[in-house]
Motif scaffolding. Structure first.
Motif, short mmCIF file in Angstrom:
data_model
loop_
_atom_site.label_atom_id
_atom_site.label_comp_id
_atom_site.label_asym_id
_atom_site.label_seq_id
_atom_site.Cartn_x
_atom_site.Cartn_y
_atom_site.Cartn_z
N SER A 117 25.86 9.57 -4.81
CA SER A 117 26.91 10.58 -4.87
C SER A 117 26.75 11.58 -3.73
CB SER A 117 26.84 11.34 -6.21
OG SER A 117 26.91 10.44 -7.29
N ALA A 118 27.86 12.15 -3.37
CA ALA A 118 27.82 13.20 -2.34
C ALA A 118 27.14 14.44 -2.93
CB ALA A 118 29.24 13.52 -1.88
N PRO A 119 26.50 15.22 -2.11
CA PRO A 119 25.72 16.37 -2.60
C PRO A 119 26.51 17.32 -3.50
CG PRO A 119 25.26 15.98 -0.29
CD PRO A 119 26.37 15.04 -0.65
N GLY A 120 27.77 17.48 -3.25
CA GLY A 120 28.52 18.44 -4.07
C GLY A 120 29.09 17.86 -5.35
N ASP A 121 28.97 16.54 -5.52
CA ASP A 121 29.57 15.89 -6.67
C ASP A 121 28.61 15.87 -7.86
OD1 ASP A 121 31.72 15.49 -5.11
OD2 ASP A 121 31.40 13.35 -4.78
N ARG A 126 23.83 16.62 -12.37
CA ARG A 126 22.71 17.33 -11.71
C ARG A 126 22.10 18.37 -12.66
NH1 ARG A 126 22.81 15.76 -6.38
NH2 ARG A 126 24.86 14.94 -5.86
N ALA A 127 22.97 19.04 -13.38
CA ALA A 127 22.46 20.04 -14.32
C ALA A 127 21.65 19.37 -15.42
CB ALA A 127 23.63 20.82 -14.91
N PHE A 128 22.12 18.21 -15.88
CA PHE A 128 21.35 17.48 -16.91
C PHE A 128 19.98 17.11 -16.39
CE2 PHE A 128 20.00 13.16 -18.13
CZ PHE A 128 19.63 13.41 -19.44
N VAL A 129 19.93 16.60 -15.17
CA VAL A 129 18.64 16.17 -14.62
C VAL A 129 17.73 17.39 -14.45
CG1 VAL A 129 17.49 15.18 -12.61
CG2 VAL A 129 19.57 14.12 -13.51
N ALA A 130 18.26 18.45 -13.91
CA ALA A 130 17.43 19.63 -13.67
C ALA A 130 16.96 20.24 -14.98
CB ALA A 130 18.22 20.66 -12.85
N GLY A 131 17.89 20.36 -15.92
CA GLY A 131 17.53 20.98 -17.20
C GLY A 131 16.53 20.14 -17.98
N THR A 132 16.74 18.84 -17.97
CA THR A 132 15.83 17.97 -18.73
C THR A 132 14.46 17.93 -18.07
OG1 THR A 132 17.76 16.69 -19.40
CG2 THR A 132 15.61 15.69 -19.76
N THR A 133 14.46 17.93 -16.75
CA THR A 133 13.18 17.96 -16.05
C THR A 133 12.40 19.22 -16.42
OG1 THR A 133 14.09 16.67 -14.23
CG2 THR A 133 12.11 17.96 -13.77
N ALA A 134 13.08 20.33 -16.45
CA ALA A 134 12.42 21.59 -16.82
C ALA A 134 11.93 21.55 -18.26
CB ALA A 134 13.38 22.76 -16.61
N LEU A 135 12.76 20.96 -19.14
CA LEU A 135 12.36 20.85 -20.54
C LEU A 135 11.11 19.98 -20.68
CD1 LEU A 135 12.72 21.03 -23.62
CD2 LEU A 135 14.45 19.24 -23.45
N ALA A 178 11.06 9.16 -13.08
CA ALA A 178 10.53 10.00 -12.01
C ALA A 178 10.61 9.29 -10.67
CB ALA A 178 9.09 10.39 -12.32
N VAL A 179 10.34 7.99 -10.67
CA VAL A 179 10.45 7.22 -9.42
C VAL A 179 11.90 7.22 -8.95
CG1 VAL A 179 10.29 4.89 -8.46
CG2 VAL A 179 8.41 5.82 -9.84
N ALA A 180 12.81 7.03 -9.88
CA ALA A 180 14.23 7.04 -9.51
C ALA A 180 14.62 8.41 -8.95
CB ALA A 180 15.09 6.69 -10.72
N ALA A 181 14.18 9.46 -9.65
CA ALA A 181 14.49 10.81 -9.18
C ALA A 181 13.87 11.05 -7.81
CB ALA A 181 14.00 11.83 -10.20
N GLY A 182 12.66 10.58 -7.66
CA GLY A 182 11.98 10.76 -6.37
C GLY A 182 12.70 10.02 -5.26
N ARG A 183 13.09 8.80 -5.53
CA ARG A 183 13.78 8.02 -4.50
C ARG A 183 15.17 8.59 -4.23
NH1 ARG A 183 11.85 2.18 -6.85
NH2 ARG A 183 9.82 2.11 -5.81
N ALA A 184 15.75 9.19 -5.28
CA ALA A 184 17.10 9.75 -5.13
C ALA A 184 17.07 11.17 -4.59
CB ALA A 184 17.83 9.74 -6.48
N GLY A 185 15.89 11.74 -4.56
CA GLY A 185 15.80 13.11 -4.06
C GLY A 185 16.35 14.15 -5.03
N VAL A 186 16.23 13.86 -6.32
CA VAL A 186 16.71 14.82 -7.33
C VAL A 186 15.56 15.08 -8.31
CG1 VAL A 186 19.10 14.07 -7.12
CG2 VAL A 186 17.60 13.02 -8.85
N GLY A 187 15.80 15.91 -9.28
CA GLY A 187 14.83 16.11 -10.35
C GLY A 187 13.54 16.73 -9.86
N ASP A 188 13.65 17.83 -9.15
CA ASP A 188 12.45 18.47 -8.63
C ASP A 188 11.42 18.65 -9.71
OD1 ASP A 188 13.09 18.60 -6.03
OD2 ASP A 188 13.80 20.68 -6.06
N GLY A 189 10.27 18.16 -9.48
CA GLY A 189 9.17 18.35 -10.42
C GLY A 189 8.94 17.17 -11.33
#
Lengths: 669, 669
Positions: A117-121, A126-135, A178-189
């Motif tokens: 996906s494009a960065p703005g899409d 993105r919020a789900f990934v970020a929020g769940t990662t933090a959780l 985590a590997v998917a997030a890492g390869r996708a460059g999302v899900g910091d942490g």
């Protein structure tokens, strides 16, 4: 076992390298030192057109299935479990004890989606990934352990029930996410969290730790993937250790025998697939991953042998695996009942993943054939047209008066399951689907699955863009156009010719070319110029398929297939006075195509019109002397629809295998 | 519901009255006011010769199976559980929570055996009955409750888990044992113990008590039997109440749906057998018993309808019931896989018991036909030749490379099971077997099952002795001689002509008589003199049986049967280079008989020699285009052995249904 090879965070210069030079965003990316013939492309490198069938599935997954899964993680309590484990909520644990894995699979699916996906899409995702990662960070124990069930419900039993607990299974899905997030460059942490857990596993289960394996394989392939992404050798070593520890009777507890867990024989000695089908296939994926990264050709051969055994003795014509409801298991060789097929969706997905891994390792077309078969049938059938209802079990026959329902032997796709392993597993497969259409190899590019798409790849460092236009699988014509410069050196465009295809033609810029495919791929080698167009025309005859004579359950029957699609009859298409069980196909009458403006459950683009009879049986006797032949027959026109679209209309009987009258000859081919 | 009719401890003057005038020692003895056409004889009134097949089975049961069960009750802990419940031992509870029922079934079997034994014989069995009766008295609670599991393990949960507990199921088997002991005149005190428990049940579950039913039917038929013996109406009323309370959703707990418990529809409204097969058949027995004692013809009709549904849509050719391993259940109509047949031994026994009850109620031959089928096949196969090993599940096919073993999908009869319901159930059926050969009716005597025996009955108050000599089922000739005076009034000797029998002759004192059997019985009416001999000669052709076309699982196959016996092929009888799955029967070649001096697993008296082929299939492909006909064939001589004798030789494949080549015509008969 060979020494693990070092890896780096970025894929070395290779033909499949994405144009950006970033980490390749795809599942099962072999390391630079891996044994293997093919190199995958990232999910963002193949952009499926929204109007092709694969593109429809991909878009439906992104717009319906994935949001549905995110929603269900909330309403079914999976996220609440994690909040409770983090000490932020009072919720009593809900769902299966391995409910965390549904969260991880959804995270993985979201990551593949975001990678394309494009960065703005996809702000919500993105919020789900970020929020769940933090959780997850908050739910993780200080030592790296992360499992909401064993944190909340049985804290004293941590690591004490390896045959049952699914702790390593859940850890595996966390790592894959985590590997998917890492390869996708999302899900910091997320990657750091997974590594902390993985490091705990290495300490506990590694060479200096305990000899234990998980009752449900998954951790093996996950650890190899983590090794591939991080280059950290102990992850690969632990994966190899789990493979080597299996088959030594470590899983003897509980009501199941060791075969259920594939613990009855060391994997590298196994000759037959056995036990719980999903476990077997996940173990197989781990075997292949370890083998290719360690150069363990004996283990790779063992994996290939198990794949052969499954495909040649225990696979449904839809590509599904798992013949028995009891223990969700493989059965005896050739035990393939269409009605009581368990054929779990997750086993089909796992089969797809294993075939993909063997395709990358060997470059052999039969693995791509198998991927295509299972994708278009056993996988595709599991999702409703609207993308929010799912089959868990995928039988090939449902009778009039079917006994079953709810989550057991359902004839309806359900929005969710008490054991919800399948829906998010579908989400991650379809989110990663674009990466499975094509690969790079030393010669150039190979196309394995056909669908309208734009393929961006680098061939010998030169960016190449290919437009693929096709109505496949409804039509066999595939047009491939090089768009833009493609370098000055020759390279090979290889096109898969499916094993079911009896004839095909190839034109290059309108000129027929001789194109043999002794190994299942037509190879066109040349210096490619902007605008050069290849037209592959695969003949798609309707085929009447019969099963090996040892498959007793479908003796005297044929299945109608066309291209990769298996078709079926539904009661909904019969005259009101005809009962599906009484239908016979006339195998000598032609089968013609009916075209419609689909796709949709009521009007698939191609349905098959065949001739047959309904047989009226006098009397109710279940058994009678065979010599009393006869039976009145009434001609009937039969309409067969793609199997993957069944079950969307009036509830009723369905069958893939149609009794033929006269019976087809047994054959030796 | 009609008012319960009074009864008395002795059977009123009736044609079937034993010469002694004592209580009739047989299971399922209808009360004097019951609806019914036939009246049973006591187990002691039919003395089986030891050399006939039924006599061999009866003797084997007495000398091997019954002592084996008594021994296993000790070594498996069942008796220890009761000692612990009596406070006489420290043993932790062992086995299934309904393990008491194995004790009761064995007591019942012992009682039937003793009913047919001379007073001085069977001292060991008498000691077992007396000792166990005394033990039960000590284990029984002051209020009459008796259940070692809920006394020892979950005392606080008594009566709280009706869907799971089997408390009423166990009570039912206690009552049945007590009824048998009472009718046999053994087990002093057992009947009183059972009545104390039954009175507790009446108080708790009766009209003034709670609305509950047991997850596992059995109590219903037991209470009717207790009513029949004691004449105490509340027992019958409670049985009727349990039937009427079923199907009202009282059993909603646990992972099974209500259909598993036959709680999805009121029994009198049910149109299809459903759920756990043994539960369904035990419920059916209770329905019939209640119906005949209360004159509830609607309920009797409902039972008959369920019997019809089972026999016409969900019964194996062996008479077995229960198509699914999962939930041990009936499946959909015509879902009858031979390989995954669950076909539990207890379901076959229960089927025999239901058919017997319907035979008594209606006098219709089809019920006797069904008794014979299930007895000679699905029941008989479950016992090893030596009488000490048993099948739990009775499939009709075991493949080469069979996956299964232990107690699940076993290919070997085992000495005992963790759930040991079947072995003592077999013991009680075979111990009561003599009582099932013949009945009385208003006209005279009827013979339902043929075997060498002496039959003593009273016809219109006149004692009659009949000698029956036959090699049945190996030969069809049955010689019946009146020995001794048989009264001066005419009476009818009725002889069953099995439905499978295409032709027969009847001679009386050597003179052919015209003997039609429009309802399945030849009736010979006359004044019978001492020495008069009837010879019935049933033709026993080998029959190639095919299944209803809707039975997909055996399409294109035939089963070889002769008389009541189903035959099968075993790998052990094939040439070393032939594989059973590759065998085809030539249905157009004659099948001949081979006679041997059996019986024994290696030399049954009659085996069938057929002609066929082995088909060699080229390639390993599981699916192929049907049009590619051919396949090399090699002629092979096939030897079929009685199904009930399979599995005694080298472990290997077995199949009842043999693919025919050319395929048999579908038929309408």
């Amino acid at each position: 076992m060979a020494e693990p090879r070092p890896s780096s965070r970025t894929v070395a210069d290779s033909a499949g390298e994405p144009a950006t030079g970033a980490v390749l965003a795809a599942p099962a990316v072999p390391g630079p030192g891996a044994v293997g013939v093919l190199r995958p492309l990232g999910v963002g490198q193949v952009r499926l057109d929204p109007d092709g069938l694969l593109g429809q599935w991909y878009r439906r997954n992104a717009t319906a299935t994935l949001p549905h899964c995110v929603d269900r993680l909330e309403t079914s309590g999976n996220l609440g479990n994690l909040r409770a484990a983090a000490g932020e909520a009072e919720q009593e644990f809900r769902g299966m004890w391995f409910a965390d894995s549904d969260v991880y699979k959804t995270l993985e699916a979201a990551s593949w989606r975001l990678a394309a996906s494009a960065p703005g899409d996809e702000a919500g995702l993105r919020a789900f990934v970020a929020g769940t990662t933090a959780l997850l960070a908050r739910a993780q124990r200080p030592d790296g352990y992360l499992n909401s069930y064993f944190t909340l419900v049985e804290p004293g039993e941590r690591w004490r029930k390896p045959h049952w607990s699914h702790e390593l299974y859940c850890a595996g899905h966390l790592i894959q996410a985590a590997v998917a997030a890492g390869r996708a460059g999302v899900g910091d942490g997320l990657l750091e969290q997974a590594r902390r857990f993985a490091d705990l596993l290495v300490a506990r289960f590694g060479p200096d730790g305990v000899d234990e394996v998980c009752g449900h394989p998954e951790i093996e392939t996950a650890l190899v993937e983590l090794y591939r992404l991080t280059g950290h050798g102990p992850y690969l070593e632990l994966a190899a250790r789990f493979i080597d520890l299996r088959g030594r009777g470590l899983l003897t507890r509980g009501p199941f025998g060791p075969g259920y867990f594939q613990d009855h024989v060391p994997p590298r000695d196994a000759r037959e697939v056995a036990g719980h089908a999903v476990r077997q296939q996940y173990l197989l994926a781990g075997m292949i991953d370890v083998a290719v990264e360690t150069g363990d050709r004996e283990l790779l051969a063992a994996a290939g042998r198990l794949w052969e055994d499954a495909v040649h003795t225990r696979t449904y014509v839809t590509g599904a695996h798992g013949s028995r409801h009891r223990d969700e298991a493989y059965g005896s060789p050739y035990e393939l009942p269409p009605d009581r097929a368990y054929a779990e969706t997750c086993a089909a997905i796992a089969g797809f993943q294993c075939s993909w891994r063997l395709l990358l390792a060997t470059g052999e077309a039969r693995y791509a054939d198998e991927m295509e078969r299972v994708l278009y049938n056993a996988v595709a059938v599991a999702v409703s047209c609207d993308g929010t209802r799912f089959f868990y079990s995928n039988p090939l026959q449902v009778r009039t008066g079917h006994v079953g329902g709810g989550e057991e032997a359902s004839t309806r796709r359900l929005p969710w399951y008490s054991c919800a392993c399948c829906p998010p597993n579908l989400a991650r497969l379809f989110a990663a689907l674009p990466g499975h259409l094509a690969t790079a190899d030393d010669e150039g590019l190979r196309i394995h699955l056909y669908g309208s798409a734009t393929v961006d790849a680098a061939v010998r460092g030169v960016p190449v863009r290919l437009r693929m236009r096709t109505e496949y699988p409804w039509q066999g014509r595939v047009e491939l156009t090089v768009t833009g410069p493609a370098g000055s050196a020759p390279w090979t465009l290889a096109l898969r010719i499916p094993a079911w295809c009896p004839a095909y033609t190839v034109l290059v810029d309108g000129v027929p070319v001789r194109a043999e495919a002794p190994d299942g791929y037509v190879r066109l080698r040349r210096v490619w110029a902007h605008g050069t167009t290849v037209v592959l025309d695969l003949h798609l005859p309707v085929r009447q398929v019969s099963a090996h004579p040892r498959v007793d359950a479908v003796r005297g029957c044929v299945a109608l297939t066309r291209g990769p699609l298996v078709y079926c009859l539904e009661q909904a298409d019969l005259p009101p006075d005809a009962v599906l069980e009484d239908v016979r196909l006339d195998p000598e009458a032609p089968v013609v195509l009916a075209l419609a403006n689909g796709p949709g459950p009521s009007a698939p683009p191609v349905t098959l019109i065949a001739s047959g009879f309904t047989v009226t049986t006098a009397g109710t006797s279940l058994y009678r002397t065979a010599a009393r032949a006869g039976g009145t027959t009434t001609p009937v026109t039969l309409r067969a629809v793609p199997y993957f679209l069944w079950g969307h209309r009036a509830k009723g009987a369905m069958r893939v295998w149609i009794p033929a009258r006269p019976a087809p000859h047994e054959n030796s081919g």
